[in-house]
Design a protein around this motif. Structure first.
Motif, mmCIF file in Angstrom:
data_model
loop_
_atom_site.group_PDB
_atom_site.id
_atom_site.type_symbol
_atom_site.label_atom_id
_atom_site.label_comp_id
_atom_site.label_asym_id
_atom_site.label_seq_id
_atom_site.Cartn_x
_atom_site.Cartn_y
_atom_site.Cartn_z
ATOM 1 N N UNK B 587 0.823 -1.195 0.000
ATOM 2 C CA UNK B 587 0.000 0.000 0.000
ATOM 3 C C UNK B 587 0.852 1.239 0.000
ATOM 4 N N UNK B 603 -4.449 -4.472 6.714
ATOM 5 C CA UNK B 603 -4.978 -3.629 5.639
ATOM 6 C C UNK B 603 -6.477 -3.825 5.525
ATOM 7 N N UNK B 604 -7.187 -2.737 5.123
ATOM 8 C CA UNK B 604 -8.641 -2.777 5.049
ATOM 9 C C UNK B 604 -9.129 -2.917 3.626
ATOM 10 N N UNK B 605 -8.248 -3.071 2.664
ATOM 11 C CA UNK B 605 -8.704 -3.175 1.297
ATOM 12 C C UNK B 605 -7.701 -4.000 0.500
ATOM 13 N N UNK B 606 -8.116 -4.306 -0.714
ATOM 14 C CA UNK B 606 -7.226 -4.999 -1.656
ATOM 15 C C UNK B 606 -7.220 -4.171 -2.933
ATOM 16 N N UNK B 607 -6.081 -4.140 -3.555
ATOM 17 C CA UNK B 607 -5.936 -3.419 -4.815
ATOM 18 C C UNK B 607 -5.836 -4.467 -5.907
#
Lengths: 201, 793
Positions: B587, B603-607
């Protein structure tokens, strides 16, 4: 005396509007930033404006693939952002990031809310498209041949098809950010912003 | 007034000269009476007193017309008589005068006539002037009259208004006067009433004063009366007191006498009673003796009972002590049981912790392996010199820092695991020892419970017995007290029957001794009760201690739970460290590596992105092009090497590989050029296609616009233009041909034959194709909507 009919909007309807907006916005960005030759774009009328849409088959397929998966994730309320990353082909350096933040209202499945008047929604989307078009006045010139990528920020528990993979967020080391306008369908709120590589003084 | 002989000046000049000589004509014209006339000479000439005669009609002016020359010199009569005119005399006139003296009389006569006429003229003029002045005066008077009338009317109006005001004022005055009178009347009435009220008030006040004075006087008299009465009452009271005292004294004396009498009576009764009492006492004594004998018989039994009571008391005390000890042991056993349960729980949690520790150890080994892999990767990356794509890729130094921090945290986690393991072992040992103790204590507790139960039962029985002994003791005491009272009474009566036998005394002493022993037993029972209450207190204390022990055990359990949580956090940190290492700046940051030992947030999301994307395609294309370039360069290099082997003179054989390499390089170059050319050609074709498309669209747009604007669809084929009107049939066409010079000429057609009038007018005569087409358009428009002209989209 005719009374104004109140229309309702569902999650699917809102997803459709947002996905369509993303499609036109990405095409506008690609045209305005010269990522693809202008002759590969055709004019269509949308949102009361003349929008430019690509005629390149490969690009159209790619956009269709991304947007269809994006709409599925939007229905699942798993999407947080859509980012259009413009990078130099040779240097590989990220030059611009067009970030579209998506916030979804916690609506029960099958429920609907009172839709906003179409005029209001269209004018808000129009404003964003106009701002994308006008951004060429302050964005730095892209000296080298550039390419782009579409990144989708999702929740960690999202179901990822095999064709998709994890990616580097491709941040810009020293960037300047300009916030653009936003629009809302009452179910989804989309905020737009552009970050670009700050020129060395 | 024009100058001339009739002019006033001339007439005045002539008149003034001899006005004082001329006699009054009697026809003087003057202004009307009362008018301001400036022609005073007229009135003066008339004498001023007589009323003016009526005006003669004015002479017509034309009869007096004369030339200025003639005015200067009067017209010469035929006889040559001329009046001397000194004012206007000319030198010529003077000469003529001198030559005309003979006719002076005629001249004088004519002069007189002239004078008369002049006077008449003057008079007429005066009259006219007077008339004018009179008219003016009349007009002025009229004006004045009118103004006076106006003034009069205004005055009248003002008078009327003033009269109305006066009337109004008078009316208001009368009203005001009436109001004033009414006010005065009312004021007078009010004053009268006020006076009346005042007089009444004064009278009331006087009456009140009189009443007050009367009342005061009455009060004074009453007070004096009351004082007198009070004094009298006091005197009476004192007298009464004195009487009462005297009476009391008498009563006291009487009472004393009475008491004496009663005493005497009582003595007498007593004497009488003693006599009877002695008898009764004797009988009572006999009865007592009998009772004492019975008590004496019962004494051993009582002693035995007392001993039993004492034994029972001792047993009860001992049982109580045993019960207390048993209770203490039971509490201890309960505590031990609880501790045993806690220890078992701790053992279970520690067993779980041990499993977690084992899992952590496994993860630790996995992390260590990952670290090793990272080390290898870092060394590979630093060797390859690839900086990594994209902005924000961490450097090797940053990676090393991260690794160091991770190692530190892993070491800390291992230390914590070791400490937890040691604690676990210690807890296990303590738990096993406590378990053994708890088992023993449990057995003892059961045993002591049984004993305590028995002791409690015995103590209850003893208590009942002690209660019974106390009741008996109280009865004996009461009995003894009664005996003692009776003895005292006998002794007080003089010993009439008071001689107690020595046996009775001995019995009494024995009874007293037995009572003392009963008292001692009761005291012992009391002491035993006190001990029992103390034991209960100790039991309560023991329970409180047990509760405190339980609380301590709970705190220990909480501590264990917190330790487990720490273990869990350490385990999670290890997992996150591994994930952070895998992502490695996923990130864009180095991650909250937690240099201070804090646990980083996950982490709160994925890319995500599509694997096959434009950037990847562009990269592949670039890689492919680079490979091709590399291949071409390699071939060129080989070709150069082969050429060098052949040699310049051809004799020395060049290395075969060099020629081949050269040829291959050339071929590669040609291939590359061909590819580039093909790419350019394809790009150009695409561009041309795009242009064609654009042109076609534009042309179509233009043709449609022309058709809509002018109403004709125009087709062009080899300089021949075919015009078809909108909505027209296939036969309705106009043909035009374009010449080499650009001029247009119309060709024959079926429809053109129908338009011959228009052709003749606009083309042949007018030579204007636009006009002709406009006329045709209008004709088609008039014809109706059949041709599509009337209706526009």
């Amino acid at each position: 005396m005719a009374t104004a009919q109140k229309t309702a909007i569902t999650l699917r309807g809102s997803v459709e509007i947002v996905t369509e907006f993303f499609g036109y916005s990405v095409n506008s960005i690609l045209y305005q930033r010269g990522i693809y030759p202008p002759e590969t774009f055709k004019k269509v009328s949308k949102y009361g404006l003349t929008m430019l849409v690509t005629t390149d088959a490969g690009l159209s397929d790619y956009l269709e693939q991304v947007l269809s998966q994006l709409s599925m994730w939007l229905i699942d309320r798993s999407v947080q952002k859509l980012v259009v990353v413009i990078a130099g082909q040779e240097s590989g350096k990220t030059l611009e990031r067009w970030v579209f933040d998506v916030r979804a209202d916690k609506l029960p499945d099958g429920a609907s809310v009172e839709a906003r008047p179409e005029k209001e929604l269209t004018s808000e989307i129009q404003a964003i498209i106009r701002q994308i078009t006008a951004s060429v006045t302050f964005l730095p010139l892209l000296d080298e041949a550039c390419t782009f990528d579409l990144l989708v920020y999702t929740d960690t528990d999202v179901n990822v098809p095999s064709a998709w993979e994890e990616s580097d967020p491709k941040y810009i080391a020293k960037s300047e950010e300009v916030k653009l306008r936003s629009f809302t369908t009452k179910i989804h709120k989309v905020d737009a912003a552009v970050s670009y590589l700050a020129e060395d003084d | 007034m024009a100058s001339g002989p009739w002019s006033k000046r001339a007439l005045d000049a002539g008149a003034d000269g001899d006005a004082h000589k001329r006699p009054a004509l009697g026809t003087v014209v003057g202004p009307p009476v009362g008018s301001d006339c400036e022609e005073d000479d007229v009135a003066g000439a008339a004498g001023g007193a007589a009323p003016p005669p009526p005006l003669p009609p004015p002479l017509p002016q034309q009869t007096l017309v004369a030339t200025p020359r003639a005015a200067a010199a009067p017209p010469l009569p035929l006889s040559g008589a001329i009046a001397p005119d000194k004012e206007n005399a000319t030198p010529a006139a003077g000469s003529i005068r001198g030559s005309l003296e003979p006719s002076a009389s005629a001249l004088r006569a004519s002069g007189a006539v002239w004078a008369r006429e002049a006077e008449m003229l003057r008079a007429s003029e005066r009259a006219s002037e007077a008339a004018r002045s009179r008219e003016a005066a009349l007009a002025a008077s009229e004006l004045e009259r009118r103004s006076a009338q106006l003034e009069l009317s205004r005055e009248r109006e003002r008078t009327v208004a003033l009269t109305r005001q006066r009337d109004f004022l008078e009316a208001s005055e009368s009203e005001l006067r009436a109001q004033l009178r009414a006010l005065r009347t009312s004021a007078a009435d009010a004053e009268r009433e006020t006076r009346k009220a005042l007089d009444a008030a004064r009278a009331q006040a006087a009456a009140l004063r009189d009443d007050v004075a009367r009342e005061r006087a009455e009060g004074r008299s009453e007070r004096s009366e009351l004082a007198r009465q009070l004094d009298a009452a006091r005197d009476e009271a004192s007298a009464a007191r004195a009487e009462a005292d005297a009476g009391r004294a008498d009563a006291a004396a009487a009472l004393a006498a009475l008491a004496a009498a009663r005493r005497a009576e009582a003595d007498a009764r007593a004497r009488a009673q003693t006599a009877e009492g002695a008898q009764a006492e004797l009988e009572a004594a006999r009865r007592r003796i009998a009772r004492l004998e019975s008590l004496e018989q019962r004494e051993p039994e009582l002693r035995r009972e007392l001993e039993q009571l004492q034994h029972a008391a001792r047993d009860a005390a001992s049982a109580r002590a045993d019960a207390d000890a048993a209770r203490a042991r039971a509490a201890h056993a309960t505590q031990l049981r609880e501790e045993l349960a806690d220890a078992r729980a701790k053992v279970a949690s520690l067993e779980r912790n041990a499993k977690d520790v084992r899992a952590l150890e496994l993860e630790k080994t996995a992390l260590v392996e990952q670290l090793a892999e990272w080390r290898e990767l870092c060394t590979d990356d630093s060797e390859d010199g690839v900086g990594g794509g994209g902005g924000g890729a961490p450097s090797a130094a940053q990676l090393a820092d991260t690794l160091r921090q991770l190692r530190v945290q892993v070491a800390r986690a291992s230390e914590r695991e070791g400490a937890l393991a040691a604690r676990l072992r210690h807890e296990e040992l303590a738990a096993s020892a406590k378990e053994a103790q708890a088992a023993l204590a449990h057995d003892d507790a059961e045993d002591w419970k049984r004993r305590a139960h028995d002791a409690a039962r015995a103590a209850a029985v003893d208590r009942q017995r002690a209660a019974a002994a106390e009741a008996e003791r109280d009865g004996s005491r009461r009995l003894l007290a009664a005996y003692a009272a009776a003895d005292a009474a006998r002794a007080g009566a003089g010993g009439a029957g008071g001689t107690a036998t020595p046996d009775l005394r001995e019995l009494q002493d024995a009874l007293v001794a037995a009572t003392a022993r009963a008292d001692a037993a009761a005291a012992e029972l009391e002491a035993a009760r006190a001990d029992a209450s103390a034991a209960r207190g100790a039991e309560r204390t023991a329970l409180a201690d047990a509760a405190a022990a339980r609380a301590a055990a709970e705190r220990a359990a909480e501590l264990e739970a917190s330790t487990a949580r720490e273990l869990e956090a350490a385990r999670r940190f290890a997992i996150d460290a591994g994930a952070a290492g895998r992502a490695n700046g996923g990130d864009g940051t180095m991650g909250a590596a937690g240099a201070d030992g804090t646990v980083p947030k996950p982490p709160s999301h994925r890319v995500l992105h599509l694997g096959i994307n434009p950037t990847q395609r562009a990269t592949e294309a670039m890689v492919e092009s680079l490979r091709e370039r590399n291949r071409a360069l390699q071939l060129r290099l080989d070709a150069l090497g082969a050429d060098g082997a052949l040699g310049a003179d051809g004799n020395a054989p060049r290395p075969a590989g060099a020629a081949a390499a050269q040829a291959a390089a050339a071929a590669a170059t040609a291939a590359a050029n061909l590819e580039a050319a093909q790419a350019a050609a394809s790009a150009a074709e695409a561009h041309a296609d795009r242009l064609k498309t654009v042109f076609r669209e534009k042309i179509h747009e233009f043709r449609e616009a022309v058709c809509t604007l002018f109403g004709y669809r125009i087709d062009m084929v080899d300089r021949r233009y075919t015009l078809r009107p909108l909505g027209g049939s296939r036969n309705e066409t106009l043909l035009f041909n374009s010449g080499a010079d650009g001029s247009l000429s119309m060709l024959e057609s079926d429809w053109a034959a129908q338009l011959s009038p228009l052709i003749g007018e606009y083309l042949q005569r007018g030579s204007s194709i636009p006009a002709f087409l406009a006329a045709v358009t209008l004709q088609l428009f008039r014809d109706g909507p059949a041709h599509g002209f009337a209706t526009q989209p």
